[in-house]
Design an enzyme around this catalytic site. Structure first.
Site, short mmCIF file in Angstrom:
data_model
loop_
_atom_site.label_atom_id
_atom_site.label_comp_id
_atom_site.label_asym_id
_atom_site.label_seq_id
_atom_site.Cartn_x
_atom_site.Cartn_y
_atom_site.Cartn_z
N THR A 198 1.03 -1.20 -0.04
CA THR A 198 -0.04 0.09 -0.18
C THR A 198 0.74 1.25 -0.04
O THR A 198 0.44 2.31 -0.73
CB THR A 198 -1.20 -0.02 1.29
OG1 THR A 198 -0.33 0.12 2.40
CG2 THR A 198 -1.88 -1.09 1.11
N LEU A 244 -3.00 4.87 -0.09
CA LEU A 244 -4.32 4.40 -0.02
C LEU A 244 -4.49 2.92 0.06
O LEU A 244 -4.28 2.32 -0.75
CB LEU A 244 -4.83 4.86 -1.37
CG LEU A 244 -6.44 4.79 -1.37
CD1 LEU A 244 -7.19 5.64 -0.47
CD2 LEU A 244 -7.10 5.34 -2.82
N HIS A 245 -4.66 2.75 1.49
CA HIS A 245 -4.48 1.26 1.55
C HIS A 245 -5.88 0.05 1.33
O HIS A 245 -5.35 -0.85 0.50
CB HIS A 245 -4.38 1.05 3.51
CG HIS A 245 -3.38 1.84 4.14
ND1 HIS A 245 -1.82 1.71 3.83
CD2 HIS A 245 -3.49 2.88 4.88
CE1 HIS A 245 -1.34 2.33 4.41
NE2 HIS A 245 -2.11 3.47 4.91
N ASP A 246 -6.88 0.46 2.12
CA ASP A 246 -7.85 -0.68 2.02
C ASP A 246 -8.40 -0.92 0.67
O ASP A 246 -8.76 -2.05 0.24
CB ASP A 246 -8.92 -0.01 3.09
CG ASP A 246 -8.53 -0.13 4.34
OD1 ASP A 246 -7.65 -1.16 4.64
OD2 ASP A 246 -8.96 0.33 5.16
#
Length: 316
Positions: A198, A244-246
């Site tokens: 990420t 922007l991880h998820d």
């Protein structure tokens, strides 16, 4: 023949990046059927996270989606939250209206169990975007579901990039390491999207402007969320934009070819104060422990953002 739509349950603690992940899933109805969304305590407390989930569903226009509230805190620890990253609502940035849709009565853990038992075996994917409390509680309460889950795809942990709440640990795993330990030992197929992946998915200024330019409510709200969310990370890392991880979890289901990884053993540290919540990734295969995780190491950031622009543009 067209591949089957992937049935998913999204388990989430909606901060800004969780919101974008939910929007990506709801904007991809041809490939993904969202069976329901379950809130968990994490970025902020459960009540606020559940409200945030309702607001995101409403923003998308897909108000048919069931939202349930799950566990109020970790299995054995005091809840640690991250208002300092996500703002006091967890979704600071845009001004979203008071949600009109309501939470379903059923506890989120029971919803997970019943849904996995009801649907044909190996057809439900759990998408875990927050601490793994609800997932672990479901496995403890109903071990039979372990055999029935198609896969769990989760955002959490890291190796090469270290941690983001402590030097060793990523937030989602740190909040409830015991839950992560249960999930990682369960024998379910696991795909892990760690910080190693990420941190290469940065919301640059140009990308935020693309969201703003989508011409819909969703695009504008996404730009506002990301502007708020990335301020903290820009200061911390000194990068242009924040990770922007998820949404990587959903992008992996839609376009696995965007990502590269390898099959490794991952264990969770629950005993040490210093490294609590560390994902101990046997990347070089030195332990001989069973390879339990498809560990995503890198990905195509441009391809990832193009997918986001394309799908979010289709929403209300």
């Amino acid at each position: 023949a067209k591949p089957m739509r992937r049935k998913i349950i999204i388990d989430t603690d909606p901060g800004q990046d969780d919101a974008v992940a939910i929007l990506l899933a709801l904007g991809s109805p041809a490939e993904i059927e969202v069976l329901g969304i379950v809130a968990v305590a994490g970025n902020v407390g459960l009540k606020q996270n559940a409200r945030n989930a309702l607001q995101v569903v409403e923003l998308s226009g897909r108000t048919d989606i069931a939202v349930h509230a799950g566990c109020e805190g970790p299995m054995r620890r005091k809840l640690v939250t991250a208002e300092y990253v996500h703002g006091k609502t967890g979704l600071d940035g845009p001004t979203l209206p008071e949600p009109k849709i309501r939470l379903r009565e059923q506890h989120g853990v029971d919803f997970i169990i019943e849904t996995i038992r009801r649907e044909p075996a190996k057809t439900v994917t759990l998408c875990a975007l927050g601490p793994l409390t609800n997932v672990a509680m479901a496995l403890v309460k109903a071990p039979d579901i372990c055999e029935r889950v198609q896969e769990i795809v989760l955002m959490g942990g890291g190796l090469f990039e270290g941690g983001n709440i402590t030097p060793a640990a990523e937030f989602n795993i740190y909040v409830d390491p015991e839950a992560a330990d249960v999930a990682f030992h369960s024998g379910m197929p696991i795909t892990q999207a760690p910080l190693d992946l990420t941190h290469s998915m940065l919301t640059t200024r140009a990308r935020i402007e693309r969201f703003r330019g989508l011409g819909n409510r969703t695009g504008t709200a996404t730009a506002e969320m990301l502007e708020f969310f990335e301020r903290f990370d820009e200061q911390k890392y000194g990068w242009d934009g924040g990770p922007l991880h998820d949404p990587v979890v959903i992008a992996y289901l839609l376009k696995p070819e965007l990502f590269q990884g390898r099959h490794v053993n991952v264990a969770i540290e629950t005993g040490s104060e210093l490294t609590r919540g560390m994902t101990v990734v046997d990347y070089w295969g030195v332990t001989g422990r069973t390879r339990n995780v498809n560990y995503l190491r890198s990905g195509d950031a441009d391809g990832f953002y193009e997918l986001l622009f394309e799908r979010l543009a289709t929403l209300a």
